[in-house]
Enzyme design. Structure first.
Site, PDB file in Angstrom:
ATOM      1  N   PRO A  89       0.840  -1.207  -0.038  1.00 46.17           N
ATOM      2  CA  PRO A  89       0.105   0.047   0.008  1.00 46.17           C
ATOM      3  C   PRO A  89       0.781   1.297  -0.150  1.00 46.17           C
ATOM      4  CG  PRO A  89      -0.705  -1.530   1.729  1.00 46.17           C
ATOM      5  CD  PRO A  89       0.341  -2.082   1.061  1.00 46.17           C
ATOM      6  N   GLU A 116       0.523  -7.584   8.395  1.00 45.62           N
ATOM      7  CA  GLU A 116       0.612  -6.123   8.677  1.00 45.62           C
ATOM      8  C   GLU A 116       1.664  -5.408   8.031  1.00 45.62           C
ATOM      9  OE1 GLU A 116      -1.030  -3.786  10.797  1.00 45.62           O
ATOM     10  OE2 GLU A 116      -2.300  -5.610  10.879  1.00 45.62           O
ATOM     11  N   ARG A 154      -0.315  -7.771 -21.812  1.00 43.39           N
ATOM     12  CA  ARG A 154      -0.965  -7.608 -23.013  1.00 43.39           C
ATOM     13  C   ARG A 154      -0.019  -6.708 -23.996  1.00 43.39           C
ATOM     14  NH1 ARG A 154      -3.518  -2.845 -23.313  1.00 43.39           N
ATOM     15  NH2 ARG A 154      -5.383  -3.761 -24.516  1.00 43.39           N
ATOM     16  N   ASP A 168      -4.250   2.859 -25.490  1.00 51.12           N
ATOM     17  CA  ASP A 168      -5.108   2.718 -24.092  1.00 51.12           C
ATOM     18  C   ASP A 168      -5.475   4.442 -23.850  1.00 51.12           C
ATOM     19  OD1 ASP A 168      -2.910   4.229 -22.093  1.00 51.12           O
ATOM     20  OD2 ASP A 168      -2.005   2.815 -23.418  1.00 51.12           O
TER      21      ASP A 168
END
Length: 240
Positions: A89, A116, A154, A168
Site C-alpha cells: 500500500p 501487517e 498484453r 489505451d
C-alpha cells in the site's frame, strides 16, 4: 516476458493464469509466469515466514530472510538481474506508463506482501520499486500481482491480436468513447443516430466530443495531470 511471483498463497494463481488471452499467452509461450512459495525459502521445521513486530502492535510482519533468499536464488542463474517489485500500500500508484516500462524490461520479480506488512529492510535493501494498484486495502499482494501480470502481458507482441486494442485511454489522456452494438434499440434505449449515419467524419467528431466530456466528468485528474495543464489532444492494493 517472464514473471517470477513470490507468495505464501501459490494456489491463488492457477485460475487467472489459465483463462482468456493471458492463459493463451502462457500456453503459446509468449509469457512465462513462475509461482514461488515463500515457504520454500525457509529453513526451520515450521517453515516460518512471519513474526511479531518489534515495538508491539497488531498482526504479524513478513520476515526478511525468506524474501532475500528467494530473490537471490531467482537472480543467481540469470545474466542480468530482473527488477524486483514489492506490492504494498505504501508504493507508488500503478499507471500505464509503468506497465510499458515493465514490458520493456522483459522480466519481473513480484513480491506479494501480506499481514501487517513486510520488514522494512526488504523495502530499503531488496525491492527496486514499491507498487500499489489503488487507494484501498486487500488481504495481500497476490491480486495486485495479477493486475501487473495482466496489464504488462498484453503489451507483449503477439498476445493481443489487434494492434489497435493496445491503444489505451491513459496514454492518450482521454477516456474511451461510448460503444454500442446490436440491437439498434433495446427496451426503448436507442443507439445514437450519428453511429448509424455512415458519415465517418461526423462519427469521429462525435467520438472526440464524447471522450472529452467523459474525461471532464469522470476523471478530471487526467486533464490536470498533463504537463501543460491543458486539455489533452484529441489525436488506471492495496497491495497487502
Amino acid at each position: 516476458m517472464r514473471f517470477d511471483i513470490v507468495t505464501i498463497f501459490p494456489d491463488l494463481f492457477a485460475g487467472p493464469l489459465s483463462a482468456g488471452l493471458l492463459g493463451k499467452a502462457v500456453t503459446d509461450g509468449l509469457v512465462q509466469v513462475r509461482i514461488h512459495d515463500l515457504r520454500q525459502f525457509t529453513h526451520d521445521r515450521h517453515r516460518t515466514v512471519d513474526d511479531r513486530p518489534y515495538g508491539g502492535g497488531p498482526g504479524m510482519v513478513l520476515k526478511p530472510e525468506p524474501l532475500f533468499e528467494a530473490v537471490e536464488r531467482l537472480q543467481a542463474p540469470e545474466p542480468r538481474p530482473a527488477p524486483v517489485v514489492l506490492l504494498t500500500p505504501s508504493g507508488r500508484l500503478y499507471r500505464q506508463e509503468v506497465a510499458k516500462r515493465y514490458a520493456a524490461a522483459g522480466r519481473l520479480i513480484l513480491l506479494c506482501g501480506r499481514y501487517e506488512g513486510v520488514d522494512e529492510r526488504v523495502h530499503q535493501h531488496l525491492a527496486d520499486e514499491e507498487l500499489s494498484i489503488g487507494d484501498y486495502v486487500l488481504g495481500g499482494g497476490e491480486l495486485a500481482a495479477l493486475v501487473v501480470v495482466e496489464s504488462v502481458a498484453r503489451l507483449v507482441p503477439g498476445v493481443v491480436g489487434d494492434p489497435e486494442s493496445l491503444e489505451d485511454c491513459f496514454s492518450a489522456g482521454l477516456l474511451d468513447y461510448p460503444q454500442y452494438t446490436r440491437p439498434e434499440a433495446y427496451r426503448g434505449w436507442k443507439v445514437p443516430e450519428v453511429l448509424l449515419s455512415g458519415d465517418h467524419a461526423r462519427i469521429e467528431r462525435w467520438r472526440r466530443e464524447q471522450r472529452s466530456e467523459r474525461t471532464r466528468t469522470r476523471r478530471p485528474d487526467l486533464l490536470v495531470s498533463r504537463p501543460d495543464g491543458g486539455a489533452p489532444s484529441s489525436t488506471f492494493v492495496t497491495g497487502e
